[in-house]
Design an enzyme around this catalytic site. Structure first.
Site, PDB file in Angstrom:
ATOM      1  N   CYS A  96     -11.697   2.511  -4.628  1.00  8.28           N
ATOM      2  CA  CYS A  96     -10.603   1.552  -4.822  1.00  8.28           C
ATOM      3  C   CYS A  96      -9.591   2.002  -5.868  1.00  8.28           C
ATOM      4  O   CYS A  96      -8.580   1.338  -6.078  1.00  8.28           O
ATOM      5  CB  CYS A  96     -11.156   0.173  -5.182  1.00  8.28           C
ATOM      6  SG  CYS A  96     -12.076  -0.576  -3.822  1.00  8.28           S
ATOM      7  N   HIS A 135       3.669  -7.406   2.109  1.00  5.45           N
ATOM      8  CA  HIS A 135       4.188  -6.041   2.219  1.00  5.45           C
ATOM      9  C   HIS A 135       4.676  -5.473   0.886  1.00  5.45           C
ATOM     10  O   HIS A 135       5.693  -4.789   0.823  1.00  5.45           O
ATOM     11  CB  HIS A 135       5.261  -5.947   3.314  1.00  5.45           C
ATOM     12  CG  HIS A 135       4.663  -5.934   4.683  1.00  5.45           C
ATOM     13  ND1 HIS A 135       4.239  -7.082   5.303  1.00  5.45           N
ATOM     14  CD2 HIS A 135       4.386  -4.913   5.526  1.00  5.45           C
ATOM     15  CE1 HIS A 135       3.737  -6.768   6.487  1.00  5.45           C
ATOM     16  NE2 HIS A 135       3.807  -5.465   6.643  1.00  5.45           N
ATOM     17  N   GLU A 146     -10.469 -10.590   1.396  1.00  3.88           N
ATOM     18  CA  GLU A 146      -9.862  -9.260   1.321  1.00  3.88           C
ATOM     19  C   GLU A 146     -10.243  -8.411   2.531  1.00  3.88           C
ATOM     20  O   GLU A 146      -9.433  -7.643   3.039  1.00  3.88           O
ATOM     21  CB  GLU A 146     -10.326  -8.572   0.032  1.00  3.88           C
ATOM     22  CG  GLU A 146      -9.719  -7.215  -0.189  1.00  3.88           C
ATOM     23  CD  GLU A 146     -10.248  -6.559  -1.446  1.00  3.88           C
ATOM     24  OE1 GLU A 146      -9.521  -6.555  -2.448  1.00  3.88           O
ATOM     25  OE2 GLU A 146     -11.385  -6.040  -1.419  1.00  3.88           O
TER      26      GLU A 146
END
Length: 141
Positions: A36, A77, A124
């Protein structure tokens, strides 16, 4: 999208739940985060639980579209790490859920009929999610 979310015990007359999603990227700048640490993206699924005893003049606790626009327009975005909300915080799912709560709570606080956000559910990935529920002091209603 049909989901079952953790319920919150309350004694308000109305409970509204709003589902929506946004797509965004992030990274966790700490070696302990493993993969991550690299920039990667998610389609986040959000559920907001809003409660109250009084409706506004249109008969709404809050308009569903207002809830979506509060969050979607600010996060969709984007690279979350670049947003002002996360200048001094790491955009982990936990922190993003708390940030969503803070944005919604600030908006609701300004409404005369006083709805409240009880929880933010933020998924998520298909197998990972966070529920954020702030600790509230007992209040007189």
């Amino acid at each position: 999208m049909q989901q079952i979310y953790p319920s919150v015990d309350h004694d308000y007359c109305f409970e509204l739940n709003k589902d929506f999603n946004f797509s965004a990227a992030h990274f966790i700048p700490d070696p302990q985060a493993g993969k991550c640490t690299r920039t990667h993206g998610h389609t986040y699924f959000v559920n907001l639980t809003i409660v109250g005893d009084t409706l506004d003049a249109t008969g709404f606790l809050i308009n569903f579209s207002h809830l979506k626009s509060l969050i979607h327009e600010q996060f969709d975005h984007y690279l979350l790490n670049d947003l002002p909300y996360f200048e001094e915080k790491v955009p982990s799912t936990e922190v993003v859920a708390q940030t969503i709560y803070d944005i919604v709570d600030e908006h609701l606080t300004g409404l005369p009929h006083a709805p409240r956000c009880l929880q933010v559910f933020l998924r998520e990935t298909p197998s990972s999610y966070v529920v954020y529920r702030p600790k509230h002091k007992k209040e007189q209603r």
